[in-house]
Scaffold this active site. Sequence first.
Site, PDB file in Angstrom:
ATOM      1  N   PHE A  11       0.855  -1.062  -0.009  1.00 52.54           N
ATOM      2  CA  PHE A  11      -0.001   0.124  -0.006  1.00 52.54           C
ATOM      3  C   PHE A  11       0.842   1.411  -0.123  1.00 52.54           C
ATOM      4  CE2 PHE A  11      -2.372   2.634   3.270  1.00 52.54           C
ATOM      5  CZ  PHE A  11      -2.838   3.659   2.424  1.00 52.54           C
ATOM      6  N   ILE A  12       1.527   1.551   0.925  1.00 59.43           N
ATOM      7  CA  ILE A  12       2.500   2.866   1.333  1.00 59.43           C
ATOM      8  C   ILE A  12       3.468   2.698   0.174  1.00 59.43           C
ATOM      9  CG2 ILE A  12       3.642   4.333   2.707  1.00 59.43           C
ATOM     10  CD1 ILE A  12       2.004   3.080   5.108  1.00 59.43           C
ATOM     11  N   ASP A  31      10.212  -7.251  -2.767  1.00 56.44           N
ATOM     12  CA  ASP A  31       8.856  -7.645  -2.010  1.00 56.44           C
ATOM     13  C   ASP A  31       8.466  -9.179  -2.283  1.00 56.44           C
ATOM     14  OD1 ASP A  31       5.906  -5.564  -1.430  1.00 56.44           O
ATOM     15  OD2 ASP A  31       6.125  -7.685  -1.413  1.00 56.44           O
ATOM     16  N   GLY A  36       1.388  -7.644  -0.440  1.00 55.13           N
ATOM     17  CA  GLY A  36       1.388  -6.765  -1.797  1.00 55.13           C
ATOM     18  C   GLY A  36       1.163  -7.554  -2.859  1.00 55.13           C
ATOM     19  N   GLN A  75       5.632  -7.143   8.625  1.00 51.79           N
ATOM     20  CA  GLN A  75       4.723  -7.812   8.989  1.00 51.79           C
ATOM     21  C   GLN A  75       3.680  -6.701   9.690  1.00 51.79           C
ATOM     22  OE1 GLN A  75       1.761  -9.140  10.667  1.00 51.79           O
ATOM     23  NE2 GLN A  75       3.022  -8.786  12.348  1.00 51.79           N
ATOM     24  N   TYR A 141       4.640  -5.798  17.767  1.00 51.95           N
ATOM     25  CA  TYR A 141       4.782  -5.086  16.477  1.00 51.95           C
ATOM     26  C   TYR A 141       5.333  -3.842  16.963  1.00 51.95           C
ATOM     27  CZ  TYR A 141       3.282  -1.997  12.639  1.00 51.95           C
ATOM     28  OH  TYR A 141       3.470  -1.186  11.563  1.00 51.95           O
ATOM     29  N   ILE A 200     -18.900  -0.628  14.242  1.00 52.59           N
ATOM     30  CA  ILE A 200     -17.775   0.254  14.795  1.00 52.59           C
ATOM     31  C   ILE A 200     -17.591  -0.515  16.265  1.00 52.59           C
ATOM     32  CG2 ILE A 200     -17.681   2.442  16.022  1.00 52.59           C
ATOM     33  CD1 ILE A 200     -18.999   3.598  13.890  1.00 52.59           C
TER      34      ILE A 200
HETATM   35  N1  NAD Z   1      -0.566   1.412   7.324  1.00 58.58           N
HETATM   36  C1  NAD Z   1      -0.201   2.206   8.317  1.00 58.58           C
HETATM   37  O1  NAD Z   1      -1.241   2.841   8.885  1.00 58.58           O
HETATM   38  C2  NAD Z   1       1.056   1.964   8.815  1.00 58.58           C
HETATM   39  C3  NAD Z   1       1.160   2.954  10.221  1.00 58.58           C
HETATM   40  C4  NAD Z   1       2.677   2.854  10.660  1.00 58.58           C
HETATM   41  C5  NAD Z   1       3.571   2.209  10.018  1.00 58.58           C
HETATM   42  N2  NAD Z   1       3.128   1.524   8.878  1.00 58.58           N
HETATM   43  C6  NAD Z   1       4.581   0.677   8.210  1.00 58.58           C
HETATM   44  O2  NAD Z   1       4.502   1.093   6.813  1.00 58.58           O
HETATM   45  C7  NAD Z   1       4.832  -0.132   5.994  1.00 58.58           C
HETATM   46  C8  NAD Z   1       4.086  -0.455   4.867  1.00 58.58           C
HETATM   47  O3  NAD Z   1       2.885  -0.611   5.390  1.00 58.58           O
HETATM   48  P1  NAD Z   1       1.517  -0.789   4.511  1.00 58.58           P
HETATM   49  O4  NAD Z   1       0.297  -0.570   5.161  1.00 58.58           O
HETATM   50  O5  NAD Z   1       1.797  -0.559   3.236  1.00 58.58           O
HETATM   51  O6  NAD Z   1       1.323  -2.562   4.523  1.00 58.58           O
HETATM   52  P2  NAD Z   1       1.478  -3.476   3.256  1.00 58.58           P
HETATM   53  O7  NAD Z   1       0.888  -4.835   3.759  1.00 58.58           O
HETATM   54  O8  NAD Z   1       0.581  -2.816   2.192  1.00 58.58           O
HETATM   55  O9  NAD Z   1       2.753  -3.458   2.782  1.00 58.58           O
HETATM   56  C9  NAD Z   1       3.911  -4.245   3.010  1.00 58.58           C
HETATM   57  C10 NAD Z   1       4.640  -4.937   2.108  1.00 58.58           C
HETATM   58  O10 NAD Z   1       5.594  -5.761   2.719  1.00 58.58           O
HETATM   59  C11 NAD Z   1       5.704  -6.704   1.906  1.00 58.58           C
HETATM   60  N3  NAD Z   1       6.349  -7.712   2.789  1.00 58.58           N
HETATM   61  C12 NAD Z   1       5.920  -8.477   3.807  1.00 58.58           C
HETATM   62  N4  NAD Z   1       6.541  -9.082   4.720  1.00 58.58           N
HETATM   63  C13 NAD Z   1       7.722  -9.214   3.797  1.00 58.58           C
HETATM   64  C14 NAD Z   1       8.938 -10.111   3.853  1.00 58.58           C
HETATM   65  N5  NAD Z   1       9.233 -10.890   4.908  1.00 58.58           N
HETATM   66  N6  NAD Z   1      10.052  -9.997   2.744  1.00 58.58           N
HETATM   67  C15 NAD Z   1       9.508  -9.168   1.809  1.00 58.58           C
HETATM   68  N7  NAD Z   1       8.546  -8.255   1.697  1.00 58.58           N
HETATM   69  C16 NAD Z   1       7.526  -8.404   2.418  1.00 58.58           C
HETATM   70  C17 NAD Z   1       4.216  -7.173   1.581  1.00 58.58           C
HETATM   71  O11 NAD Z   1       4.136  -7.974   0.507  1.00 58.58           O
HETATM   72  C18 NAD Z   1       3.764  -5.838   1.273  1.00 58.58           C
HETATM   73  O12 NAD Z   1       3.846  -5.344  -0.141  1.00 58.58           O
HETATM   74  C19 NAD Z   1       5.284  -1.111   7.312  1.00 58.58           C
HETATM   75  O13 NAD Z   1       6.417  -1.376   7.605  1.00 58.58           O
HETATM   76  C20 NAD Z   1       4.237  -0.686   8.259  1.00 58.58           C
HETATM   77  O14 NAD Z   1       4.673  -1.252   9.428  1.00 58.58           O
HETATM   78  C21 NAD Z   1       1.995   1.525   8.182  1.00 58.58           C
END
Ligand code: NAD
Length: 309
Positions: A11-12, A31, A36, A75, A141, A200
């Site tokens: 996502f991000i 990835d 993803g 994760q 986490y 909710i």
């Molecule tokens: N979404 C939020 O609100 C939020 C808030 C704070 C921090 N984050 C951090 O932002 C980052 C991205 O999160 P997101 O919301 O886009 O989630 P997401 O699950 O969409 O993205 C995570 C990506 O990492 C990949 N991934 C997972 N485990 C892996 C591994 N072992 N090896 C290689 N790739 C792997 C997944 O396939 C995915 O594409 C993460 O580090 C998350 O902890 C997200």
Amino acid sequence: MKVLVTGGAGFIGSHTVDALLAEGFEVEVLDNLSTGFAHNVPDGVRLIEADIAHPATTKTIADGGYDAVFHLAAQIDVRKSMEDPAFDATTNVVGSIRVLEGCRLGGTKTVVFASTGGACYGEQDLFPTPEDAPLQPISAYGAAKVAVEKYLFVYQANYGLEYRALRYANVYGPRQNPHGEAGVVAIFLNRMLQGMAPRINGDGLQTRDYVYVGDVARANVLALTRLERSGAFNIGTGKEHTVVDVFNGLNAFFNRQFTPEFGPPKPGEQRRSSISPKNFFEAAGFRPETLLFDGLQTTAEWFKQRAFS
Ligand SMILES: NC(=O)c1ccc[n+]([C@@H]2O[C@H](COP(=O)([O-])OP(=O)(O)OC[C@H]3O[C@@H](n4cnc5c(N)ncnc54)[C@H](O)[C@@H]3O)[C@@H](O)[C@H]2O)c1
């Protein structure tokens, strides 16, 4: 400048790839596609399918010739981190160390790390919370994210690897996975598009700092191009919105056809959360600017098009 985005199919990460390409960077993605999708990676961008926790990943990164690494692969499920903390730490701590080792051996200059606001600070008593508030994570986490911030400091102190640990607030927007634990906006939209009222937890008056993914992607790029020092920076709006506010914003998109269902509160859920954007604004000249209502409409439009295309 050649950069790697771990988690760039997520996502991000995928929005960050888009923002980097728009700025003229040469971008590659690493990835394992666990949450993803390959279709999130734009044509022409090399996708390395690999697990960050696998020992071979260090060499892959070291050999890549990256000037900077955006480390977002993780994760991300807080509940899963409590059910299987060893798996969480294997990906989020050991996997991150393998990435850092790749950076060290490959001569990468800067790492931008996706840390977290809410989960790092735990129960907060100052709103919006500044970066120097105590780090008291109450989940595996959150503990893993704090641990990686410490490793980043170790690598900077010993090897001069510069870092920007960005503590994101609650990120929402197009491409968020609605099937996970997190992401109330995506979860609500998924239900509403199936004609079901969102559920909710509790009274819905618990607050969060909701930040639009386009702003986060922009902040990620600016963390590399504008920040001049290593450290941890909040990426949030500093504003608190309730879950009911989110529901009302989305319900407006659906012409107010839904009445929410209220369920029991989630055990251990924080009542309030918001993080101060002040330090990042002073250091990088940018603060997230998308208003919640506008970001919700854009996100609802994207989910609707996707659901019916
Ligand atoms: N979404 C939020 O609100 C939020 C808030 C704070 C921090 N984050 C951090 O932002 C980052 C991205 O999160 P997101 O919301 O886009 O989630 P997401 O699950 O969409 O993205 C995570 C990506 O990492 C990949 N991934 C997972 N485990 C892996 C591994 N072992 N090896 C290689 N790739 C792997 C997944 O396939 C995915 O594409 C993460 O580090 C998350 O902890 C997200």
